[in-house]
Write an enzyme that holds these catalytic residues in place. Structure first.
Site, short mmCIF file in Angstrom:
data_model
loop_
_atom_site.label_atom_id
_atom_site.label_comp_id
_atom_site.label_asym_id
_atom_site.label_seq_id
_atom_site.Cartn_x
_atom_site.Cartn_y
_atom_site.Cartn_z
N ASP A 120 0.78 -1.21 -0.16
CA ASP A 120 -0.02 0.20 -0.08
C ASP A 120 0.83 1.26 0.01
O ASP A 120 2.02 1.09 0.12
CB ASP A 120 -0.85 -0.18 1.21
CG ASP A 120 -2.10 0.78 1.06
OD1 ASP A 120 -3.11 0.61 1.47
OD2 ASP A 120 -2.14 1.96 0.19
C1 GLC Z 1 -4.47 4.10 -0.18
C2 GLC Z 1 -5.29 2.73 0.25
C3 GLC Z 1 -5.33 1.85 -1.09
C4 GLC Z 1 -5.09 2.62 -2.39
C5 GLC Z 1 -3.76 3.36 -2.44
C6 GLC Z 1 -3.51 4.17 -3.56
O1 GLC Z 1 -4.08 4.89 0.78
O2 GLC Z 1 -5.12 2.34 1.39
O3 GLC Z 1 -6.61 1.15 -0.93
O4 GLC Z 1 -5.21 1.71 -3.28
O5 GLC Z 1 -3.33 4.01 -1.13
O6 GLC Z 1 -4.42 5.18 -3.65
#
Ligand code: GLC
Length: 745
Positions: A273
Site C-alpha cells: 500500500d
Molecule cells: C490508499 C489505500 C489503498 C489505495 C492506495 C492508492 O492509501 O489504502 O487502498 O489503493 O492508497 O491510492
C-alpha cells in the site's frame, strides 16, 4: 500478447542486460500528480519536485509503474518517456484506484455486494475495466476484499461486508470483471485484491490501527475472499498498512510468503500500500529506510508504492552488500515483467485518445450503472406497503435533506475522473420521474453536516460543501416542515456525506450526523406520509426511524445515474431486491457485531447480553424486503446421512405469494451441533438469487459438500471435517426458520 516461450526468452534477455539500478527501478511505483504549490514541502523534499523527479527517473528507465494518471494524453506522454528514454524500452504499468467505476460511477462496493448478484458485479467491473484500459490504465487497486464487522471502520464501504462466502463470491466476480477470461484480455486490466490481510479488523474500528486476529478468524473469515480472488486469477495483491499480530503486513514473511505463496499458491506480484514499505520504519519495526526496503522485499513484497523518496532505492546498495540476494530481486522483476508481457504492453504500449473519448462517453455504461444501482438498494422497512408510491395518485411530493441534491455525495468516495455534471441526484431523478404528474418541492432542511477533523482528500480540494455563513437553520427547517405539510408524501434523504466514510473516515458514533435526526422528526410530526431514503456506506443508528417511519430504502451512494435508479425503485418501475451484506446494529455500543457467532455460554440469553437494551441487531445480516412476499416450504435433504466426504442436496420450494414478480436471495445457513471446534450457529454456506413470477413457486437446491463443511480448528491447528449432525436453515436472511438436518459420518 506473446506465448510463454517468447515471453520467457524476452524477460531472460532483459534481466541479463539490465543494470542493478534498472532492475530495482522496476520494483518502484510512483504517485504521479502535481500538488498545489508548496504542498508537501514539509513532509519530504521529493514530493515538491514530484513530477520533475519522476519524469527524470522515467527517462532513465528506473520506474516500473505510476499511479494517479487518468488522462490518455498523459499516459501516452509518460509511457513514451519511459520507453524511448533508455536502451531497454520497458513499458510502464499504470495502476489506479478504479474502485467502482472510472468515468461512469457505479454504486459503491458495499452496495454492489448488497445485490448478492455476481453477474451484476462482474458487469460493473467489466465496464470499469473498459474505461480504464481505454485511457491507458492497466491495473486496478481493487477489489478490496477485507471482511468488516465493525461499522465504525470507514472502509467497510469498500468491501463486501461481514461474510466470507458473500465476500468470496463478490471478490471472484470483481476479478472476472476486471481481468476478463484471462489476464491480458483486451479492454480488461489487472485486478489487485487488497489489503492483504486482516485490515478490516482494526482495533476499535480505527483505520490504520493494529489488528490482533486469532488464527481461526484469520483462516476461516479473513482469508477466504483473498483465496477466491486468487483462484479467479488475480494478477496482483496489495499488502496492507497495519501491524498484524505485532508484525506489519508489508514486512511479514509469514503472511506474504508462507500464507500467500505457499498456502494460497499466488503467482502474481505483490505491491505495498502507499508508502507502506518505507513506513516499516514509522512502525518502529525497521531501523531505517534501507532496513525497511530489505525486510519488505525479503518478506515477499515485489513492488513499492512510493509517495515520497522510495525506500526501495536503497536496495541497490543492499544487493551490493549482500543483505538482498540478486535472485530475490530477479524474481520480483520477473513477476512484474510477466504482467507487462501478458498485457501486451511491449507490443502496444499506447492508447488511442479518440477511442478513449468514445469509450468514456458510452451511454451503455450509464445504463449499466443505473441497473446496478437498482439491484443494490435494500428495502429495510415497508410498513403498510407505503412503497412503491403510485406516481399517478400523487399531487405533490416534498424531497427533503441536504443529500437529496448533492451530486458529489451521490457518487460516494473513491471517485476521481467522474463527470459531475451528468450525475443524477435523487431530487432530479424524482422530479424527472414525476414530470407532468406531480409537483416536486425540494428543501435542504438542515445545513450539510461536517466532519470534525478534515478528510484525507481535503488537501486535494475534494470535500463536502459547507453551509454558507448566513445559513438560517430555523428558516430552512421551517421551509422543509411547510413543504412536508403541504405534500402528499415527504421523501427524506439522509445519511453521511461521502467524506464521512471510506479511508481515514472511521467514526466513534453511528447517529445521523448534524441536525438530520431533528429534521426527520420534524417532518414525521407533520403527519404527512414519510419515506426515508438512506445514503450511507455503514449501518447507521436509525432506531427511531425504524419505529416511526413506515418506508426505509437504503440506496447507498448510487453513482452516476443514482437519482434515476432511486426514482425507478420508489415509484415501482423496478422493485428492490438487495440484501444487507452486514448485520445492522441498533447502536454503536454493539459493534463489532455479526451473524456467524457460536452458541457459547447461556445461548438462551443471547438476545439479552446487555441489561439495558436488546443485543439483537436492528436488522439481521441478509435482510431485505421487496414489493412482493415469499413463503418457504419445508426444507428437504436427499440423504439423512452421508460419509465424511459426502454431499447432501438441500432443496426448498419458495412461493411468490404476492401480486408482483419478484426476486429473492435464498440463503442457506449451516450449523454443526458438535465437533472439534464450536462452530457458528448460522454460517452462510450457500445462496442463490432467484426470480419468481407472481403466484409461482420455484424449487431451489443447494449442494452441501466437504468444502462447505471444512474449517480451520484452533484445537488441531489444521483444517478439519467433523463427523457430526448438521442443522440447515433456509430463508431470506440470517434468521431463516425453514429447517432440516442431516448427519455426516
Ligand atoms: C490508499 C489505500 C489503498 C489505495 C492506495 C492508492 O492509501 O489504502 O487502498 O489503493 O492508497 O491510492
Amino acid at each position: 500478447m506473446t506465448d510463454t516461450t517468447e515471453r520467457t526468452a524476452r524477460i531472460d534477455d532483459l534481466l541479463a542486460r539490465m543494470t542493478t539500478k534498472q532492475k530495482v527501478g522496476q520494483l518502484i511505483q510512483y504517485f504521479y500528480f502535481s500538488l498545489p504549490a508548496g504542498a508537501g514541502e514539509g513532509i519530504d523534499p521529493f514530493i515538491s519536485r514530484q513530477p520533475q523527479a519522476v519524469e527524470a527517473a522515467l527517462a532513465e528507465g528506473v520506474v516500473g509503474s505510476l499511479l494517479f494518471v487518468t488522462d490518455p494524453a498523459e499516459t501516452n506522454r509518460l509511457q513514451k518517456l519511459a520507453i524511448e528514454g533508455n536502451e531497454h524500452g520497458i513499458p510502464l504499468l499504470f495502476g489506479f484506484d478504479v474502485i467502482h467505476g472510472l468515468r461512469t460511477i457505479f454504486p459503491v462496493p458495499i452496495a454492489l455486494a448488497a445485490s448478492w448478484d455476481a453477474d451484476t458485479i462482474e458487469r460493473a467491473q467489466t465496464v470499469a475495466a473498459r474505461e480504464a484500459r481505454a485511457v491507458g490504465i492497466h491495473w486496478a487497486f481493487a477489489p478490496m476484499v477485507d471482511i468488516a464487522r465493525d461499522a465504525r471502520w470507514g472502509r467497510i464501504i469498500e468491501g463486501a461486508g461481514e461474510d466470507p462466502l458473500l465476500g468470496s463470491v463478490v471478490a471472484a466476480a470483481q476479478v472476472r470483471g476486471f481481468q476478463g477470461e484471462e489476464l491480458g484480455a483486451s479492454e480488461h486490466i489487472v485486478a489487485g485484491p487488497k489489503h492483504f490481510a486482516g485490515y478490516g479488523a482494526a482495533l476499535g474500528g480505527r483505520d490504520y490501527d493494529e489488528v490482533d486476529l486469532s488464527d481461526q478468524e484469520f483462516w476461516n473469515t479473513c482469508l477466504p475472499p483473498f483465496k477466491a480472488a486468487i483462484d479467479a486469477g488475480a494478477g496482483n495483491i496489495m499488502s496492507a498498512y497495519m501491524d498484524l499480530n505485532g508484525v506489519p503486513a508489508s514486512g511479514n514473511h509469514w503472511l506474504l510468503t508462507e500464507v500467500l505463496r505457499d498456502a494460497l499458491g499466488f503467482e502474481g506480484f505483490v505491491v505495498t500500500d502507499a508508502n507502506a514499505a518505507k513506513d516499516l520504519e514509522t512502525h518502529h519495526f525497521a531501523a531505517d529506510a534501507a532496513d525497511a526496503a530489505v525486510r519488505a522485499l525479503n518478506a515477499g513484497v515485489d513492488m513499492e508504492m512510493g509517495i515520497f523518496q522510495p525506500a526501495f532505492a536503497n536496495l541497490i546498495e543492499a544487493i551490493d552488500d549482500g543483505r538482498v540476494d540478486t535472485a530475490r530481486v530477479d524474481e520480483a522483476v520477473r513477476r512484474i515483467l510477466v504482467v507487462k508481457e501478458k498485457l501486451g504492453l511491449f507490443e502496444q504500449p499506447y492508447v488511442d485518445e479518440a477511442d478513449a473519448r468514445r469509450v468514456l462517453a458510452d451511454p451503455a455504461h450509464r445504463d449499466e450503472a443505473q441497473r446496478a444501482a437498482e439491484r443494490s438498494a435494500v428495502l429495510l422497512r415497508n410498513e403498510g406497503g407505503i412503497l412503491p408510491l403510485d406516481p399517478d395518485s400523487l399531487g405533490s411530493v416534498a424531497v427533503i435533506g441536504p443529500l437529496a441534491t448533492s451530486q458529489r455525495d451521490t457518487l460516494g468516495p473513491w471517485v476521481f475522473d467522474f463527470d459531475l455534471g451528468e450525475t443524477v441526484t435523487i431530487a432530479e431523478g424524482i422530479a424527472t420521474r414525476l414530470a407532468g404528474k406531480a409537483s416536486v418541492v425540494v428543501e435542504q432542511g438542515v445545513a450539510e453536516p461536517k466532519r470534525t477533523f478534515p478528510s484525507m482528500f481535503e488537501q486535494f480540494g475534494d470535500t463536502s460543501p459547507s453551509a454558507p455563513a448566513d445559513f438560517d437553520a430555523d428558516a430552512a427547517l421551517d421551509r422543509a416542515v411547510r413543504a412536508a405539510t403541504d405534500a402528499d408524501v415527504a421523501i427524506v434523504v439522509l445519511g453521511e456525506q461521502q467524506d464521512m466514510i471510506g479511508e481515514n473516515a472511521s467514526r466513534s458514533d453511528l447517529s445521523l450526523p448534524g441536525d438530520q435526526q431533528r429534521l426527520l422528526e420534524a417532518v414525521v410530526a407533520t403527519g404527512t406520509r414519510v419515506v426515508l431514503v438512506l445514503m450511507n456506506g455503514r449501518p447507521l443508528d436509525i432506531r427511531w426511524a425504524a419505529e416511526n417511519v413506515p418506508g426505509i430504502l437504503d440506496v447507498w451512494y448510487p453513482g452516476t445515474r443514482g437519482g434515476s435508479a432511486v426514482a425507478s425503485l420508489l415509484f415501482g418501475d423496478t422493485a428492490p431486491a438487495g440484501k444487507l451484506p452486514f448485520t445492522w446494529p441498533r447502536t454503536v455500543g454493539q459493534v463489532p457485531i455479526h451473524h456467524a457467532i457460536t452458541r457459547s455460554h447461556a445461548p438462551q440469553n443471547q438476545d439479552k447480553r446487555y441489561w439495558n437494551e436488546e443485543s439483537t441487531p436492528l436488522f439481521p445480516f441478509g435482510h431485505g424486503l421487496g414489493y412482493t412476499s415469499f413463503e418457504y416450504a419445508e426444507v428437504r435433504v436427499d440423504a439423512e446421512r452421508v460419509g465424511l466426504d459426502g454431499t447432501v442436496t438441500v432443496s426448498v420450494d419458495v412461493a411468490n405469494t404476492g401480486d408482483r414478480d419478484g426476486v429473492e436471495v435464498v440463503q442457506l445457513y449451516l450449523h454443526q451441533r458438535f465437533g472439534t471446534s464450536s462452530r457458528p450457529l448460522r454460517q452462510l454456506a450457500a445462496f442463490e438469487r432467484v426470480e419468481i413470477a407472481a403466484g409461482q413457486t420455484e424449487t431451489v437446491a443447494f449442494r452441501i459438500g466437504p468444502d462447505e463443511r471444512r474449517y480451520w480448528s484452533a484445537a488441531t491447528r489444521d483444517w478439519v471435517l467433523d463427523a457430526t449432525v448438521f442443522d440447515v436453515w433456509v430463508g431470506g436472511d440470517a434468521n431463516a426458520q425453514a429447517h432440516a438436518e442431516f448427519t455426516v459420518g
